[in-house]
Design an enzyme around this catalytic site. Sequence first.
Site, PDB file in Angstrom:
ATOM      1  N   GLY A 154      -3.449   8.158  -2.027  1.00 57.82           N
ATOM      2  CA  GLY A 154      -4.027   6.913  -2.485  1.00 57.82           C
ATOM      3  C   GLY A 154      -2.992   6.160  -2.608  1.00 57.82           C
ATOM      4  N   GLY A 177      -2.295   1.357  -3.549  1.00 55.68           N
ATOM      5  CA  GLY A 177      -2.470  -0.022  -3.236  1.00 55.68           C
ATOM      6  C   GLY A 177      -1.336  -0.816  -2.554  1.00 55.68           C
ATOM      7  N   LYS A 192       5.744   9.234  -5.028  1.00 57.35           N
ATOM      8  CA  LYS A 192       5.192   7.836  -5.303  1.00 57.35           C
ATOM      9  C   LYS A 192       6.161   6.734  -4.561  1.00 57.35           C
ATOM     10  CE  LYS A 192       2.348   8.640  -9.295  1.00 57.35           C
ATOM     11  NZ  LYS A 192       2.058   8.565 -10.727  1.00 57.35           N
ATOM     12  N   ASP A 218      -3.257   2.594 -18.925  1.00 55.98           N
ATOM     13  CA  ASP A 218      -4.471   2.638 -17.838  1.00 55.98           C
ATOM     14  C   ASP A 218      -5.307   4.120 -17.961  1.00 55.98           C
ATOM     15  OD1 ASP A 218      -5.841   1.572 -15.931  1.00 55.98           O
ATOM     16  OD2 ASP A 218      -4.531   2.289 -14.091  1.00 55.98           O
TER      17      ASP A 218
END
Length: 616
Positions: free
Chosen positions: A13, A15, A37, A131
Amino acid sequence: MLVGRYEIIRELGGGGFAITFLAKDYLQPSQPLCVVKQLRPERTEPRIVEFFETEATVLEKLGKYSQIPQLLAHFRENNNLYIVQEFIEGHDLKAEIIPGKQLSESYVIKLLQDVLEVLSFVHNQQVIHRDIKPENLMRRHQDGKIFLIDFGAVKELGTLIVNVQGKVTSSVIVGTPGYMPNEQKNAKPIFASDIYALGVMLIQALTGVSAVDFEEDAKTGEILWRHQARVSKHLANVLTKMVRRHYSLRYANATEVLQDISKKLSPPPTRPQQSVNWSRRRVIQTVGLMGASFSLAIVVEKFFLNNSARRKALPSNSSIPANNIPVPSPNETPALSTKSVNTKELALKTFQFKVMKVDKQGNITTISPGQAIYFIEDLGNGNTLEMVEIPGGQFLMGSPVGEKQRNTNEGPQHPMTIKVFFMGKFTVTQEQYQAVMGINPSYFQGANRPVEQVSWNDAVKFCQKLSLMTNKNYRLPSEAEWEYACRAGTTTPFYFGETITTEITNYNGGYTYGSAPPGENRQETMDVGSLPANAFGLYEMHGNVWEWCQDKYHNDYRGMPANGSAWVSGNNNPCLLRGGSWLTQSSVCRSSARLDGGNSDVAFYDFGFRVVCTPG
């Protein structure tokens, strides 16, 4: 391949500023899977690199806590910045906290306590997560523990603004709409901002209302939610304080909330238990069916009761209130009946079914006929329970060392001897549970769907009442019996073969196993019998709902009984579940996969059970 070590397997996943990958670490053969990441700022300006190093140090410190993914490495390659973290095999809470579905108060209290314990450590390290939301909380499949992932500082690193003078500012707003309080929207987050986000998430779980859809008081701006959920006053007061509009009216940090709930909120109450001495009875040895009915008649004669005796023992189903059935603790075994039966009254039947096998890509390669012996238990009012004969035998319990995505709790692999028994063709349905217990606690309603939201205590109480109703020996399967029945003579990870697909099993199809492609994620249970059976004629042993076993959970098989009986030692050990569910990934549905189910009163909407009937 990154830095000659990390091979990217697939994208998980991300962005515009960061992408997350599943990768394989070739220098760690014992734990090869990890999460990589990739952060992609517009320019790798020195201040960005400095910020990266600082935040990597923070993540390394946080990763020392057992429920935060460990930082394994960080590096720079081809103008990209990379963070490598521990891979947590599990699912995020977005799979549990679903818009339109209201979860129980006991679920919310337990989740509140679990998250606060992790968040308290984070706040004590002077770190603000920024978050908190369902997607950033993972439930590990191995033991059900909650992990906190994806800290906001990592997102901020990817979104740092570089202006024309080359100056770096960090005033970027990090967070998710609906979960951010006002001070965080103004780029001034504090510890109480995390408390607000957690409170919003828990109210979402209770009400089924999405975080962005909450009503607000027109004058005060406070969230209006109490009318949308039935909840105790104490929990309502805690959650309301967590989501107050102004931070000065909220709890200051996670530790403060923990201290408050320890006074106001006790754990979900256990069902009352009566102290009773349960004796373990000798299980009568039986011989297999050798083509004639003589040996089967010996088995049957030991545990079926004739109609007149049944009438004396039980005038009617309604004469046995569910609340009066004593529940043994997980280290006790119920007493079994030894009454005999006139075999002429036994209505043994056979049924036919189809057995499927798949190749490594999940394609069906063979469909062969199967046949099994069973009997039908009358539950009254037209409700029945079908019990399939499972022949005795030997098998290797556990998974071989080389099996994909194997956990260490599945070994060492060892021989196990199993005696003949009867097992439910299906997991207990809502209709059957209602017929015996008079209630239906299930979240996904449907007469032929499996009953769920049942604890170990609930399942044992069902078996106890069913035993009294029928004068047969009903109980939960031992873990060894369950795996033997699931494998049905196979040695592959699944009774279908080397892999599974969502065409033949109900699990989260977004996760693949072996070379099979991704499939459907139904996000709910299915009617029992909807998917193919194994060679013993048992349906949905993989997926749909987890199934309780008699045993207590142990970290491995050292010291386990070799005769197929339940392993109930360890007073503080949790109860145990098998089989995976609609909620889990494919690897957890393997024949050998095991789950720490928590205390005997824990219930989730993917926890069910099936029953076993044995000679008395």
